[in-house]
Design a protein around this motif. Structure first.
Motif, short mmCIF file in Angstrom:
data_model
loop_
_atom_site.label_atom_id
_atom_site.label_comp_id
_atom_site.label_asym_id
_atom_site.label_seq_id
_atom_site.Cartn_x
_atom_site.Cartn_y
_atom_site.Cartn_z
N PHE A 6 0.79 -1.45 0.33
CA PHE A 6 0.11 0.25 0.39
C PHE A 6 0.84 1.43 0.50
CE2 PHE A 6 -2.31 -3.27 1.57
CZ PHE A 6 -4.31 -3.52 1.18
N ALA A 7 0.17 2.42 -0.31
CA ALA A 7 0.67 3.72 -0.33
C ALA A 7 2.11 3.76 -1.17
CB ALA A 7 0.35 4.25 1.49
N VAL A 8 3.40 4.38 -0.42
CA VAL A 8 4.56 4.45 -1.19
C VAL A 8 5.19 3.25 -2.07
CG1 VAL A 8 6.23 5.21 1.50
CG2 VAL A 8 6.56 5.98 -0.37
N LEU A 9 4.88 1.94 -0.65
CA LEU A 9 4.66 0.94 -1.18
C LEU A 9 5.24 0.97 -2.62
CD1 LEU A 9 5.03 -1.14 1.76
CD2 LEU A 9 6.84 -0.39 0.98
N LYS A 10 3.99 1.14 -3.16
CA LYS A 10 3.70 0.82 -4.43
C LYS A 10 4.75 1.49 -5.65
CE LYS A 10 -0.12 1.88 -3.90
NZ LYS A 10 -2.15 2.42 -4.38
N ASP A 11 5.08 2.47 -4.96
CA ASP A 11 6.92 2.64 -5.81
C ASP A 11 7.97 2.64 -6.23
OD1 ASP A 11 5.05 5.46 -5.69
OD2 ASP A 11 6.49 6.27 -4.83
N TYR A 12 7.87 0.46 -4.87
CA TYR A 12 8.96 -0.38 -4.71
C TYR A 12 8.37 -1.74 -5.14
CZ TYR A 12 11.25 3.56 -2.34
OH TYR A 12 11.65 4.77 -1.60
N PHE A 13 7.17 -1.74 -5.61
CA PHE A 13 6.77 -3.04 -5.68
C PHE A 13 4.95 -3.02 -6.64
CE2 PHE A 13 9.24 -3.05 -1.46
CZ PHE A 13 9.62 -4.16 -1.77
N ASP A 14 5.20 -4.11 -7.27
CA ASP A 14 3.32 -4.03 -8.06
C ASP A 14 2.77 -4.18 -6.85
OD1 ASP A 14 4.91 -3.84 -10.19
OD2 ASP A 14 4.31 -6.23 -10.61
N LYS A 15 1.38 -3.62 -7.18
CA LYS A 15 0.64 -3.24 -5.95
C LYS A 15 0.11 -5.08 -5.33
CE LYS A 15 -4.24 -1.89 -4.49
NZ LYS A 15 -4.14 -2.47 -2.57
N GLU A 16 0.05 -5.61 -6.05
CA GLU A 16 -0.14 -7.35 -5.83
C GLU A 16 1.03 -7.44 -6.34
OE1 GLU A 16 -3.93 -8.68 -4.48
OE2 GLU A 16 -4.10 -10.17 -5.19
N PHE A 17 1.55 -8.96 -5.73
CA PHE A 17 2.33 -10.30 -6.71
C PHE A 17 2.23 -11.11 -6.13
CE2 PHE A 17 5.10 -7.23 -3.68
CZ PHE A 17 5.83 -8.07 -3.60
N GLN A 18 2.66 -12.32 -6.15
CA GLN A 18 3.17 -13.56 -5.59
C GLN A 18 4.63 -14.00 -5.53
OE1 GLN A 18 0.85 -15.97 -5.34
NE2 GLN A 18 -0.59 -14.16 -5.81
N LEU A 19 4.94 -14.44 -4.41
CA LEU A 19 6.47 -14.30 -3.96
C LEU A 19 6.80 -15.73 -3.81
CD1 LEU A 19 9.08 -12.93 -3.09
CD2 LEU A 19 8.49 -12.28 -1.02
N LEU A 20 7.35 -16.79 -4.22
CA LEU A 20 7.57 -17.83 -3.76
C LEU A 20 8.89 -17.88 -2.44
CD1 LEU A 20 8.00 -19.76 -7.56
CD2 LEU A 20 6.37 -19.83 -5.43
N SER A 21 8.95 -18.31 -1.82
CA SER A 21 9.91 -17.81 -0.86
C SER A 21 9.73 -19.06 0.09
CB SER A 21 8.64 -16.47 0.33
OG SER A 21 9.77 -16.22 1.36
N SER A 22 11.05 -19.16 1.09
CA SER A 22 11.16 -19.73 2.20
C SER A 22 11.24 -19.30 3.03
CB SER A 22 12.68 -20.39 1.48
OG SER A 22 13.32 -19.70 1.91
N ALA A 23 10.67 -17.99 3.70
CA ALA A 23 10.38 -17.45 4.83
C ALA A 23 9.76 -17.86 5.62
CB ALA A 23 10.38 -15.58 4.38
N LYS A 24 10.22 -18.49 6.74
CA LYS A 24 9.55 -18.73 8.23
C LYS A 24 8.35 -18.19 8.88
CE LYS A 24 12.43 -22.23 8.47
NZ LYS A 24 13.61 -22.27 8.29
N ASN A 25 9.19 -16.80 8.73
CA ASN A 25 8.20 -15.47 9.45
C ASN A 25 8.38 -14.43 8.62
OD1 ASN A 25 10.35 -14.50 10.37
ND2 ASN A 25 10.97 -16.18 12.06
N ILE A 26 7.47 -13.37 9.68
CA ILE A 26 7.37 -11.94 9.08
C ILE A 26 9.38 -11.21 8.60
CG2 ILE A 26 6.31 -9.64 9.21
CD1 ILE A 26 4.48 -11.78 7.81
N SER A 27 9.55 -11.23 10.34
CA SER A 27 11.23 -11.33 9.74
C SER A 27 11.87 -11.42 8.12
CB SER A 27 11.69 -10.56 11.03
OG SER A 27 12.74 -10.74 11.41
N GLU A 28 11.72 -12.58 8.25
CA GLU A 28 12.50 -12.57 7.64
C GLU A 28 11.94 -13.02 5.68
OE1 GLU A 28 12.90 -17.59 7.70
OE2 GLU A 28 14.18 -17.58 9.22
#
Length: 77
Positions: A6-28
């Protein structure tokens, strides 16, 4: 997982996207987002994260099928 920003982050990323991630938690997950776009680091450090529309902390365990919202601080007028 589905990431929505949301907001300013749309300047850095698509508004919505799929991410294949091995992150186990929000910090990762946040670390992976910074690696994806280092210019967003300062904003991401201030953001709140929600999983399935519920705010969660940095240690919240995430799953590959989660829908995650990344919400920067805002001020209004």
């Amino acid at each position: 997982m589905t990431i929505e920003v949301f907001a300013v982050l749309k300047d850095y990323f698509d508004k919505e996207f799929q991410l294949l991630s091995s992150a186990k938690n929000i910090s990762e997950l946040k670390q992976q987002l910074v690696l994806q776009n280092p210019e967003a680091k300062n904003v991401l450090e201030l953001c709140r994260f929600a999983v399935h529309d519920e705010f969660v902390d940095q240690n919240f365990t995430i799953n590959p099928n989660d829908s995650i919202s990344v919400i920067p601080p805002s001020s209004g007028g």
